[in-house]
Design a protein around this motif. Structure first.
Motif, PDB file in Angstrom:
ATOM      1  N   TYR A  34       0.835  -1.202   0.000  1.00 18.25           N
ATOM      2  CA  TYR A  34       0.000   0.000   0.000  1.00 18.25           C
ATOM      3  C   TYR A  34       0.869   1.251   0.000  1.00 18.25           C
ATOM      4  O   TYR A  34       0.586   2.218  -0.715  1.00 18.25           O
ATOM      5  N   GLU A  41       2.177   6.527  -7.170  1.00 18.84           N
ATOM      6  CA  GLU A  41       1.187   7.474  -7.689  1.00 18.84           C
ATOM      7  C   GLU A  41       1.601   8.924  -7.469  1.00 18.84           C
ATOM      8  O   GLU A  41       1.246   9.795  -8.260  1.00 18.84           O
ATOM      9  N   ASP A  71     -10.151  -6.615  -0.744  1.00 19.17           N
ATOM     10  CA  ASP A  71      -9.432  -6.476  -2.009  1.00 19.17           C
ATOM     11  C   ASP A  71      -9.620  -5.087  -2.610  1.00 19.17           C
ATOM     12  O   ASP A  71      -8.954  -4.735  -3.585  1.00 19.17           O
ATOM     13  N   GLY A  72     -10.522  -4.278  -2.047  1.00 20.48           N
ATOM     14  CA  GLY A  72     -10.793  -2.947  -2.570  1.00 20.48           C
ATOM     15  C   GLY A  72      -9.813  -1.879  -2.133  1.00 20.48           C
ATOM     16  O   GLY A  72      -9.885  -0.743  -2.610  1.00 20.48           O
ATOM     17  N   THR A  75      -7.788   0.010  -4.968  1.00 17.95           N
ATOM     18  CA  THR A  75      -8.631   0.925  -5.736  1.00 17.95           C
ATOM     19  C   THR A  75      -8.942   2.180  -4.931  1.00 17.95           C
ATOM     20  O   THR A  75      -8.937   3.303  -5.465  1.00 17.95           O
ATOM     21  N   ALA A  78      -5.906   4.351  -4.954  1.00 21.84           N
ATOM     22  CA  ALA A  78      -5.793   5.047  -6.247  1.00 21.84           C
ATOM     23  C   ALA A  78      -6.747   6.235  -6.303  1.00 21.84           C
ATOM     24  O   ALA A  78      -6.388   7.306  -6.815  1.00 21.84           O
ATOM     25  N   SER A  79      -7.935   6.086  -5.762  1.00 20.36           N
ATOM     26  CA  SER A  79      -8.897   7.185  -5.732  1.00 20.36           C
ATOM     27  C   SER A  79      -8.385   8.342  -4.862  1.00 20.36           C
ATOM     28  O   SER A  79      -8.443   9.519  -5.261  1.00 20.36           O
ATOM     29  N   GLU A  82      -5.451  10.115  -6.517  1.00 22.49           N
ATOM     30  CA  GLU A  82      -5.910  10.935  -7.645  1.00 22.49           C
ATOM     31  C   GLU A  82      -6.499  12.250  -7.141  1.00 22.49           C
ATOM     32  O   GLU A  82      -6.266  13.314  -7.723  1.00 22.49           O
ATOM     33  N   TYR A 146     -15.254   2.966   0.531  1.00 25.20           N
ATOM     34  CA  TYR A 146     -15.569   1.823  -0.346  1.00 25.20           C
ATOM     35  C   TYR A 146     -16.192   0.713   0.491  1.00 25.20           C
ATOM     36  O   TYR A 146     -16.282   0.792   1.692  1.00 25.20           O
TER      37      TYR A 146
END
Length: 147
Positions: A34, A41, A71-72, A75, A78-79, A82, A146
Motif C-alpha cells: 500500500y 502514484e 481487495d478494494g 482501488t 488510487a482514488s 488521484e 468503499y
C-alpha cells in the motif's frame, strides 16, 4: 450486517512531504504494498509513506465501518491519490503562476514554463505558505470510502 458496512482510506500529506495512509481495516500483510502504491502514484519514496491499519485515532470506533481486510484497498488508494494529485495540480498552478492546464505531471513533479514543484513542495505551500486557488482549502489530504 458487516458486509453492508463501509471501509475507508484517508491519505494526508504533511507539510514536510511525508504521508500517512490511514485505513479502517485491520492489518493484512500488504501494508508495504500500500505504501508503494501511494509512492508510485505521487512520486515519493515508499519510506515517506506511513501506513496505519485500523486507525482508531483517525476514524474512531463504533461508527459502522468494516474492519475486515478487503481487495478494494488498492482501488481506494488510487482514488485518494488521484484526489491529492488533482488538488495539488491546481495549487501548483498558483504556486508557479501558470495556468494549471499548462502544467504536466512527470515522475512526481508538476512541470511548467515557470519551473517545477514536487508533491512535497505543494504540501508545504498548501499548508499556509502561499495563496490558494479560489475555493480550494489549505492542506493536502483525501479520503476514499468503499465497501
Amino acid at each position: 450486517m458487516a458486509d453492508e458496512a463501509y471501509r475507508a482510506v484517508f491519505l494526508r500529506v504533511h507539510p514536510t512531504g511525508k504521508m500517512v495512509l490511514s485505513l479502517t481495516t485491520e492489518p493484512d500483510g500488504n501494508e508495504g504494498r500500500y505504501a508503494q502504491l501511494v509512492a508510485s502514484e505521487l512520486g515519493v519514496p515508499a519510506l515517506d509513506v506511513k501506513v496505519v491499519p485500523a486507525d482508531e485515532s483517525r476514524f474512531g470506533t463504533g461508527h459502522g465501518f468494516n474492519t475486515s481486510p478487503s481487495d478494494g484497498v488498492p482501488t481506494a488508494i488510487a482514488s485518494a491519490t488521484e484526489k491529492i494529485r488533482a488538488k495539488a495540480h491546481l495549487i501548483a498552478g498558483v504556486a508557479l503562476e501558470t495556468p494549471a492546464d499548462d502544467l504536466k505531471w512527470e515522475d512526481g513533479v508538476f512541470v511548467g514554463p515557470a519551473g517545477a514543484r514536487t508533491i512535497a513542495d505543494i504540501a508545504l505551500y498548501a499548508h499556509g505558505s502561499g495563496e490558494l486557488p479560489p475555493g480550494v482549502e489549505g492542506g493536502l489530504d483525501a479520503q476514499a470510502v468503499y465497501r
